[in-house]
Design a protein around this motif. Sequence first.
Motif, PDB file in Angstrom:
ATOM      1  N   ALA A 292       0.682  -1.369   0.168  1.00 22.57           N
ATOM      2  CA  ALA A 292       0.185   0.490  -0.540  1.00 22.57           C
ATOM      3  C   ALA A 292       0.979   1.101  -0.142  1.00 22.57           C
ATOM      4  O   ALA A 292       0.411   2.824  -0.511  1.00 22.57           O
ATOM      5  CB  ALA A 292      -1.220   0.106   1.250  1.00 22.57           C
ATOM      6  N   ALA A 293       1.869   0.992   0.043  1.00 18.68           N
ATOM      7  CA  ALA A 293       3.077   2.417   1.046  1.00 18.68           C
ATOM      8  C   ALA A 293       3.418   2.633  -0.393  1.00 18.68           C
ATOM      9  O   ALA A 293       3.844   4.402  -0.627  1.00 18.68           O
ATOM     10  CB  ALA A 293       3.976   2.343   2.211  1.00 18.68           C
ATOM     11  N   VAL A 294       3.999   1.718  -1.387  1.00 19.39           N
ATOM     12  CA  VAL A 294       4.219   2.029  -2.591  1.00 19.39           C
ATOM     13  C   VAL A 294       3.258   2.188  -4.025  1.00 19.39           C
ATOM     14  O   VAL A 294       3.605   3.142  -4.422  1.00 19.39           O
ATOM     15  CB  VAL A 294       5.659   0.837  -3.205  1.00 19.39           C
ATOM     16  N   ALA A 295       2.034   1.762  -3.236  1.00 15.55           N
ATOM     17  CA  ALA A 295       1.145   1.419  -4.413  1.00 15.55           C
ATOM     18  C   ALA A 295       0.513   2.160  -4.802  1.00 15.55           C
ATOM     19  O   ALA A 295      -0.082   3.197  -5.649  1.00 15.55           O
ATOM     20  CB  ALA A 295       0.450   0.302  -4.904  1.00 15.55           C
ATOM     21  N   ALA A 296      -0.466   2.906  -3.617  1.00 18.73           N
ATOM     22  CA  ALA A 296      -0.584   4.157  -3.033  1.00 18.73           C
ATOM     23  C   ALA A 296      -0.598   5.450  -4.017  1.00 18.73           C
ATOM     24  O   ALA A 296      -1.595   5.964  -4.633  1.00 18.73           O
ATOM     25  CB  ALA A 296      -1.593   4.383  -2.000  1.00 18.73           C
ATOM     26  N   PRO A 297       1.072   5.786  -3.099  1.00 18.54           N
ATOM     27  CA  PRO A 297       0.887   7.237  -3.830  1.00 18.54           C
ATOM     28  C   PRO A 297       1.417   7.076  -5.212  1.00 18.54           C
ATOM     29  O   PRO A 297       1.563   7.874  -6.327  1.00 18.54           O
ATOM     30  CB  PRO A 297       2.130   7.455  -3.634  1.00 18.54           C
ATOM     31  N   LEU A 298       1.957   5.843  -6.061  1.00 18.92           N
ATOM     32  CA  LEU A 298       2.774   5.941  -6.666  1.00 18.92           C
ATOM     33  C   LEU A 298       0.816   6.303  -8.200  1.00 18.92           C
ATOM     34  O   LEU A 298       1.063   6.321  -9.210  1.00 18.92           O
ATOM     35  CB  LEU A 298       2.960   4.759  -7.844  1.00 18.92           C
ATOM     36  N   LEU A 299       0.038   4.852  -7.712  1.00 17.04           N
ATOM     37  CA  LEU A 299      -1.601   4.986  -8.672  1.00 17.04           C
ATOM     38  C   LEU A 299      -1.741   7.002  -8.872  1.00 17.04           C
ATOM     39  O   LEU A 299      -2.418   7.382  -9.463  1.00 17.04           O
ATOM     40  CB  LEU A 299      -2.129   4.182  -7.790  1.00 17.04           C
ATOM     41  N   ALA A 300      -1.694   7.568  -7.318  1.00 18.04           N
ATOM     42  CA  ALA A 300      -2.382   8.485  -7.060  1.00 18.04           C
ATOM     43  C   ALA A 300      -1.534   9.623  -8.165  1.00 18.04           C
ATOM     44  O   ALA A 300      -1.917  10.176  -9.283  1.00 18.04           O
ATOM     45  CB  ALA A 300      -2.467   8.743  -5.969  1.00 18.04           C
ATOM     46  N   GLY A 301      -0.307   9.566  -8.362  1.00 13.67           N
ATOM     47  CA  GLY A 301       0.333  10.359  -8.967  1.00 13.67           C
ATOM     48  C   GLY A 301       0.062  10.251 -10.138  1.00 13.67           C
ATOM     49  O   GLY A 301       0.311  11.194 -11.977  1.00 13.67           O
ATOM     50  N   ALA A 302       0.135   9.179 -10.646  1.00 12.72           N
ATOM     51  CA  ALA A 302      -0.124   8.205 -12.520  1.00 12.72           C
ATOM     52  C   ALA A 302      -1.013   9.023 -12.945  1.00 12.72           C
ATOM     53  O   ALA A 302      -1.375   9.859 -13.885  1.00 12.72           O
ATOM     54  CB  ALA A 302       0.524   7.136 -12.814  1.00 12.72           C
ATOM     55  N   VAL A 303      -2.385   9.030 -12.524  1.00 11.45           N
ATOM     56  CA  VAL A 303      -3.717   9.106 -12.455  1.00 11.45           C
ATOM     57  C   VAL A 303      -4.279  10.562 -12.617  1.00 11.45           C
ATOM     58  O   VAL A 303      -4.173  11.192 -13.592  1.00 11.45           O
ATOM     59  CB  VAL A 303      -4.258   8.646 -11.710  1.00 11.45           C
ATOM     60  N   ALA A 304      -3.285  11.517 -11.590  1.00 17.10           N
ATOM     61  CA  ALA A 304      -3.398  12.774 -11.780  1.00 17.10           C
ATOM     62  C   ALA A 304      -2.578  13.230 -12.662  1.00 17.10           C
ATOM     63  O   ALA A 304      -2.533  13.920 -13.889  1.00 17.10           O
ATOM     64  CB  ALA A 304      -2.436  13.051 -10.270  1.00 17.10           C
TER      65      ALA A 304
END
Length: 312
Positions: A292-304
Motif C-alpha cells: 500500500a505504501a508504494v502502490a497508493a501514491p504511485l497510482l494516485a500520481g500517475a492518474v493525476a
Amino acid sequence: MIVLVTGLVVSVVVLGCAAGPVLDLLRRSAVGPGTAVACWAAALAGTCIAAAGIAAAALLAPPGPGHGFLSRLRDCLPHHGRIATAAAAVATAVLVAACAAVLARGLPRLGRAVRHRRRHREMLRLVAREDRRHPDVLVLDHPMAVAYSLPSRHRAIVVSTGAQQVLSAEEFGAVLAHERAHLRQRHHVLLLAVDLVHAMLPWLPTVRRAKARLPLLLEMAADDAAVRAHGTQPLVGALCRLSAAPAVAGALGAAGAPAAGALMERVLRLEGAARARPRRAVRLAAGLFVVAAVAAPLLAGAVAIAELAATC
C-alpha cells in the motif's frame, strides 16, 4: 483532480511524518529485522513518490507552463487569462528552483559517496591480496582484526590477517556469511539511497528516523543469515573479537567501535529470545503496508498526471 492531489499530500503526511514514529515503536517488538527493513524502505519510497507526484502536479496544473507544454498541440494556454498565466509561471519558477535546490543537496552527496567507494576499491587492489580459499575475499596485511564488505563485482569482502588469526574457523565462516548477506540483500545500495533521501528531505520525521535506525536493522538481518548458516555462538564470539575494529566509511562490517552500543544490543538479541520469527499475522500486515505504501501514491500520481495532460 483535487481528490488525487489531496491523496498525494495525505500520503506524504502519513508516510513521511507518521509512519516513522510508528515503525520506531515496532522495532523492538516481534517484527523481525528483515520485515522492519522492508517497511522502512516502503515508507521512504512512498514518501518520495508522493512528493514527486505533488511537484509534477503543481508544474502541470493549468495554466502553468508545464500544462501548456503538454497541451501545446491543442493550443490550450491562450485560453487562460494573462494574469493567471503569469502567476502560474512565477509559482512554477519558484517550485522548479526549490526542486533544483533539493537535488543540488542530494546528488553531489551521492556522487561523493560513489567516488569514495571507487577510490577505496582501487586502493585495495594495490595493497590487498586474493584469498585462495574464498573467491570473494581480499586479505589485508594488518594486525588489527577487521572484516567488512564493499559493493563490488569481484572480491567484495575484505578481512585482515589479524582477523584470520584471532577468529576460529567457525567464527570466520560466520563473519563471511554475515558479509555475504549484506551483499546478497543489497544493503549497501539501501544505505546509499537512505543517505540521498535524507540529504534531500531531512525535515521529515520518517526520513530522519530511517537514517538512524536502518543501519542497526540491516546488521541484525545479516546476523540472522549468519546464524542460520553457522549457529549463534560462532557469530557472537566473532562479534566480540571484532568489536575493537574501527568502522570503515562506505562499508558494512560485522562489528566496529563506533557502533559499540548497537553491538551490545545485537549480542543480547542473539543470545536471548528476541530473534524469534515474527508471527504470520505480523508478516501479513507488514506485507500489506509495503504494497500500500508504494502502490497508493504511485497510482494516485500517475492518474493525476494523466488527467492533467488531457485537461485544458
